[in-house]
Design an enzyme around this catalytic site. Structure first.
Site, PDB file in Angstrom:
ATOM      1  N   SER A  19     -89.489 -30.106 -38.353  1.00 39.08           N
ATOM      2  CA  SER A  19     -90.522 -30.536 -39.015  1.00 39.08           C
ATOM      3  C   SER A  19     -90.271 -31.126 -40.309  1.00 39.08           C
ATOM      4  O   SER A  19     -89.161 -30.869 -40.968  1.00 39.08           O
ATOM      5  CB  SER A  19     -91.219 -29.127 -39.722  1.00 39.08           C
ATOM      6  OG  SER A  19     -92.030 -29.311 -40.651  1.00 39.08           O
ATOM      7  N   CYS A  67     -98.445 -17.546 -45.764  1.00 38.40           N
ATOM      8  CA  CYS A  67     -99.264 -17.360 -44.996  1.00 38.40           C
ATOM      9  C   CYS A  67    -100.596 -18.059 -45.144  1.00 38.40           C
ATOM     10  O   CYS A  67    -100.789 -18.150 -46.392  1.00 38.40           O
ATOM     11  CB  CYS A  67     -99.671 -15.780 -44.982  1.00 38.40           C
ATOM     12  SG  CYS A  67    -101.204 -15.181 -44.079  1.00 38.40           S
TER      13      CYS A  67
HETATM   14  N1  PLP Z   1     -91.096 -22.609 -37.449  1.00 38.61           N
HETATM   15  C1  PLP Z   1     -90.598 -22.164 -38.453  1.00 38.61           C
HETATM   16  C2  PLP Z   1     -89.336 -21.406 -38.372  1.00 38.61           C
HETATM   17  C3  PLP Z   1     -91.099 -22.344 -39.744  1.00 38.61           C
HETATM   18  O1  PLP Z   1     -90.791 -21.678 -40.734  1.00 38.61           O
HETATM   19  C4  PLP Z   1     -92.302 -23.149 -39.929  1.00 38.61           C
HETATM   20  C5  PLP Z   1     -93.217 -23.266 -40.990  1.00 38.61           C
HETATM   21  O2  PLP Z   1     -93.221 -22.455 -41.951  1.00 38.61           O
HETATM   22  C6  PLP Z   1     -92.749 -23.914 -38.583  1.00 38.61           C
HETATM   23  C7  PLP Z   1     -92.285 -23.562 -37.204  1.00 38.61           C
HETATM   24  C8  PLP Z   1     -94.109 -24.583 -38.784  1.00 38.61           C
HETATM   25  O3  PLP Z   1     -93.790 -25.968 -39.157  1.00 38.61           O
HETATM   26  P1  PLP Z   1     -94.877 -26.823 -39.632  1.00 38.61           P
HETATM   27  O4  PLP Z   1     -95.222 -26.217 -41.269  1.00 38.61           O
HETATM   28  O5  PLP Z   1     -94.268 -28.241 -39.562  1.00 38.61           O
HETATM   29  O6  PLP Z   1     -96.122 -26.616 -38.653  1.00 38.61           O
END
Ligand code: PLP
Length: 365
Positions: A188, A309
Site C-alpha cells: 500500500s 476503523c
Molecule cells: N493490510 C494491512 C495489514 C493494513 O494495515 C491495511 C491498512 O490499514 C491494509 C491492508 C489496507 O491498505 P489500504 O489502506 O491501502 O487499502
C-alpha cells in the site's frame, strides 16, 4: 502550543518529500498511459519507471507487478484471483481487508505472543484439497512479525499457494517476494509515506490471475482501469526513499516508550515476539481504549485503538482477543512511530501518558 505529536503511522505515514515531488510531477503530465501518442508515451514511461522501482524494492520482476488503488484492492485481487479451486486458510489476526475477501476462510491460530502457530498451519495443510494461505508479514495492531519464509516452505511442500499481506512491513523491515519464496505480496502506498489510493500486487514469475475489475486491458488484463499515475509515482518514490536504517532510531524511541509505560503498570501485547521497530500495543487494564485515545488526543498526542476503523468507532480488537487478552482486548492503544518521528517523541508521549494515568487513578480512587 506545541505541534501535535503524530504517533499513528500504521494508520497512515506522513508524506515523504520525494513522494510529494514525484506525485506533483505526474499530475502535470497530460497523457493517459494507454495512449499511443507522445503524451501518452511520456505517461507510460513514468508509470513503467514506478513499476520497475517497486519491483526492485520488493523482489519481483516489473512484468509481475500489478498496480492497484491500495492495499485492500491488492489483497482482494490476490485472494479472489488465486483461490479459484482452492480452499482458503488465513491467519486469525489478518487485517479486515483479507478477512473480508475470504469470508469462508478457515482461521489459523496464533500463540499468546501473536505469532502464527506453524504446527497448526502444517496440520491444516496436511488434510484436504490444495489451499491458498493468507498471512500478513507484520500485524498492523501489534507489529508482530510472522514467520513468512517458514510458512512459504510449508506451503510449497503441500502444493499450496501463499499470499502475503506486506502492507505494514514494507519500508520498515526488509521485504522481498523472491526472498520469502511466497506467491504474491500486497503493498500500500500510504503506509510507505506515499499518497493514499495507490497499491500493488507482486506476483511470483509466471503466476497469472483473473482480474477483479475487467476493463480496457490495463495491467496486462489483470486490473482494468486507467492507472492513478500521480499516486503510483508517489508510492514508488516513497518505497525508494524508505530507509531500513531508520529502524534502529525508531526502535530506540519505541523501547523508551515501552519502558516508561511498563514501569507504571501497563503491559505490551506481543512483547516476546519479533516485531516492527515502530509499533507498540500498550495495554492499560481496566481502561477502555477509547478513553485513552481521547485523553491523549486532547493532550495533543495522536494514537489509535488497535486498528483504525472507518466508522471511527473503537471496538474490541480481534487481534488481541486471538492472543488471549480477554477483557483487556478492549484496553490497548496502538502507538506507531512515523518515519519522521521527532527525537523527543518518547519523552512527550510519556509526559502525556503519565498525566492521563494519574488523572484516571485519581478518578478511580
Ligand atoms: N493490510 C494491512 C495489514 C493494513 O494495515 C491495511 C491498512 O490499514 C491494509 C491492508 C489496507 O491498505 P489500504 O489502506 O491501502 O487499502
Amino acid at each position: 502550543m506545541a505541534a501535535p505529536l503524530y504517533l499513528d503511522a500504521n494508520a497512515t505515514e506522513p508524506l515523504r518529500p520525494d513522494a510529494r515531488a514525484a506525485a506533483i510531477a505526474a499530475m502535470d503530465l497530460l497523457g493517459n498511459p494507454s495512449s499511443v501518442h507522445a503524451e501518452g508515451r511520456a505517461a507510460r514511461r513514468m508509470l513503467e519507471a514506478a513499476r520497475a522501482r517497486l519491483a526492485a524494492c520488493f523482489g519481483a520482476a516489473p512484468g509481475d507487478v500489478v498496480l492497484t488503488a491500495g492495499g485492500t484492492e491488492a489483497n482482494a485481487l490476490a485472494i479472489r484471483g488465486l483461490s479459484v479451486g482452492r480452499r482458503v486458510l488465513a491467519g486469525v489476526t489478518e487485517h479486515p481487508a483479507v478477512l473480508a475477501a475470504a469470508p469462508d476462510a478457515a482461521l489459523l491460530p496464533v500463540g499468546g505472543d501473536g505469532v502464527l502457530d506453524l504446527d497448526a498451519l502444517r496440520r491444516a495443510l496436511a488434510g484436504g484439497p490444495p489451499a491458498l494461505v493468507c498471512l500478513m508479514a507484520a500485524n498492523n495492531e501489534t507489529g508482530v512479525l510472522h514467520p513468512v519464509a517458514e510458512a512459504a516452505a510449508l506451503c510449497r511442500e503441500h502444493g499450496a499457494l501463499l499470499h502475503v499481506d506486506g502492507v505494514q512491513a514494507a519500508g520498515r523491515v526488509p521485504l522481498s517476494l523472491a526472498a520469502l519464496g511466497a506467491d504474491s505480496l500486497a503493498l500500500s502506498g500510504h503506509k510507505l509515506g506515499g499518497p493514499k489510493g495507490a497499491g500493488a500486487l507482486l506476483l511470483r514469475p509466471g503466476l497469472g490471475l483473473a482480474p477483479l475489475v475487467a476493463g480496457g486491458g490495463q495491467e496486462r488484463g489483470r486490473r482494468g482501469g486507467t492507472e492513478a499515475l500521480p499516486a503510483l509515482a508517489g508510492m514508488a518514490a516513497a518505497a525508494a526513499a524508505a530507509r531500513p536504517e531508520d529502524a534502529a532510531r525508531l526502535a530506540a524511541l519505541r523501547d523508551a516508550i515501552e519502558a516508561g509505560c511498563l514501569a507504571q503498570g501497563a503491559r505490551v501485547a506481543g512483547a516476546g515476539a519479533p516485531r516492527l521497530p515502530n509499533t507498540t500495543s500498550l495495554v492499560l487494564p481496566g481502561v477502555p481504549a477509547e478513553t485513552q485515545v481521547i485523553a491523549l488526543d486532547l493532550a495533543g498526542v495522536r494514537v489509535s485503538a488497535g486498528a483504525a476503523c472507518s466508522s471511527g468507532k473503537v471496538g474490541r480488537s480481534h487481534v488481541l482477543a486471538a492472543m488471549g487478552l480477554g477483557p483487556d482486548a478492549g484496553c490497548a492503544i496502538r502507538v506507531s512511530l512515523p518515519w519522521d518521528a521527532p527525537a523527543d517523541a518518547a519523552e512527550r508521549f510519556l509526559d502525556a501518558w503519565g498525566a492521563m494515568r494519574a488523572r484516571l487513578a485519581r478518578g478511580a480512587g
